[in-house]
Design a protein around this motif. Sequence first.
Motif, PDB file in Angstrom:
ATOM      1  N   ARG A  47      56.522  18.889   7.169  1.00  0.00           N
ATOM      2  CA  ARG A  47      56.744  17.499   7.587  1.00  0.00           C
ATOM      3  C   ARG A  47      55.691  17.080   8.611  1.00  0.00           C
ATOM      4  O   ARG A  47      55.165  15.975   8.555  1.00  0.00           O
ATOM      5  CB  ARG A  47      58.154  17.366   8.160  1.00  0.00           C
ATOM      6  N   LEU A  48      55.391  17.981   9.524  1.00  0.00           N
ATOM      7  CA  LEU A  48      54.388  17.694  10.552  1.00  0.00           C
ATOM      8  C   LEU A  48      53.016  17.453   9.931  1.00  0.00           C
ATOM      9  O   LEU A  48      52.296  16.529  10.320  1.00  0.00           O
ATOM     10  CB  LEU A  48      54.347  18.848  11.551  1.00  0.00           C
ATOM     11  N   VAL A  49      52.661  18.258   8.947  1.00  0.00           N
ATOM     12  CA  VAL A  49      51.390  18.088   8.245  1.00  0.00           C
ATOM     13  C   VAL A  49      51.371  16.729   7.536  1.00  0.00           C
ATOM     14  O   VAL A  49      50.391  15.989   7.600  1.00  0.00           O
ATOM     15  CB  VAL A  49      51.143  19.244   7.244  1.00  0.00           C
ATOM     16  N   GLY A  50      52.466  16.387   6.874  1.00  0.00           N
ATOM     17  CA  GLY A  50      52.553  15.104   6.184  1.00  0.00           C
ATOM     18  C   GLY A  50      52.451  13.925   7.136  1.00  0.00           C
ATOM     19  O   GLY A  50      51.777  12.930   6.848  1.00  0.00           O
ATOM     20  N   LEU A  51      53.098  14.045   8.283  1.00  0.00           N
ATOM     21  CA  LEU A  51      53.022  12.970   9.276  1.00  0.00           C
ATOM     22  C   LEU A  51      51.612  12.845   9.843  1.00  0.00           C
ATOM     23  O   LEU A  51      51.137  11.743  10.100  1.00  0.00           O
ATOM     24  CB  LEU A  51      54.034  13.213  10.399  1.00  0.00           C
ATOM     25  N   GLY A  52      50.952  13.976  10.019  1.00  0.00           N
ATOM     26  CA  GLY A  52      49.570  13.940  10.492  1.00  0.00           C
ATOM     27  C   GLY A  52      48.668  13.237   9.494  1.00  0.00           C
ATOM     28  O   GLY A  52      47.802  12.440   9.862  1.00  0.00           O
ATOM     29  N   ALA A  53      48.891  13.490   8.212  1.00  0.00           N
ATOM     30  CA  ALA A  53      48.109  12.819   7.170  1.00  0.00           C
ATOM     31  C   ALA A  53      48.403  11.322   7.159  1.00  0.00           C
ATOM     32  O   ALA A  53      47.494  10.503   7.024  1.00  0.00           O
ATOM     33  CB  ALA A  53      48.411  13.432   5.805  1.00  0.00           C
ATOM     34  N   SER A  54      49.674  10.968   7.338  1.00  0.00           N
ATOM     35  CA  SER A  54      50.041   9.548   7.381  1.00  0.00           C
ATOM     36  C   SER A  54      49.388   8.851   8.559  1.00  0.00           C
ATOM     37  O   SER A  54      48.911   7.716   8.448  1.00  0.00           O
ATOM     38  CB  SER A  54      51.568   9.387   7.483  1.00  0.00           C
ATOM     39  N   ARG A  55      49.352   9.534   9.684  1.00  0.00           N
ATOM     40  CA  ARG A  55      48.732   8.932  10.873  1.00  0.00           C
ATOM     41  C   ARG A  55      47.233   8.773  10.656  1.00  0.00           C
ATOM     42  O   ARG A  55      46.648   7.749  11.006  1.00  0.00           O
ATOM     43  CB  ARG A  55      49.000   9.785  12.108  1.00  0.00           C
ATOM     44  N   SER A  56      46.615   9.775  10.061  1.00  0.00           N
ATOM     45  CA  SER A  56      45.180   9.685   9.765  1.00  0.00           C
ATOM     46  C   SER A  56      44.902   8.520   8.817  1.00  0.00           C
ATOM     47  O   SER A  56      43.933   7.775   9.006  1.00  0.00           O
ATOM     48  CB  SER A  56      44.671  10.983   9.141  1.00  0.00           C
ATOM     49  N   ASP A  57      45.748   8.352   7.809  1.00  0.00           N
ATOM     50  CA  ASP A  57      45.588   7.238   6.866  1.00  0.00           C
ATOM     51  C   ASP A  57      45.722   5.900   7.587  1.00  0.00           C
ATOM     52  O   ASP A  57      44.958   4.968   7.336  1.00  0.00           O
ATOM     53  CB  ASP A  57      46.618   7.319   5.744  1.00  0.00           C
ATOM     54  N   LEU A  58      46.685   5.817   8.479  1.00  0.00           N
ATOM     55  CA  LEU A  58      46.916   4.580   9.232  1.00  0.00           C
ATOM     56  C   LEU A  58      45.714   4.254  10.121  1.00  0.00           C
ATOM     57  O   LEU A  58      45.232   3.127  10.141  1.00  0.00           O
ATOM     58  CB  LEU A  58      48.184   4.691  10.073  1.00  0.00           C
TER      59      LEU A  58
END
Length: 113
Positions: free
Chosen positions: A19-30
Amino acid sequence: MPDEVRYRLLALRAEALDRLVGLGASRSDLVESARGANIDDEHDPEGQTIAFERAQLDTLVADVGRRLKEVDAALGRLDEGTYGRCVVGGEPIDPARLAARPTATTCVAHAGR
């Protein structure tokens, strides 16, 4: 039983890390999507949305961090032989409570205190 508990806690830990990895990717995308945009958070209605999304992601990351700490603490209690005992009164925590919340540190009677 300790092996089953350890397996479940490690599975919860792996889920949290994913989940943390996914959230990091989402933040990078944002961040990447906002990089080239001319955004003025004070005057652009879309700026408010991006700031909100960023704050929301930060909150989710903090929640996952707390979850990881809870799981790591539960694994530590398992290693120490104190897992499943209430930290307040020392009595056993009901197995149904541990099934529902494997990181629980208190029995139901002490949970609200």
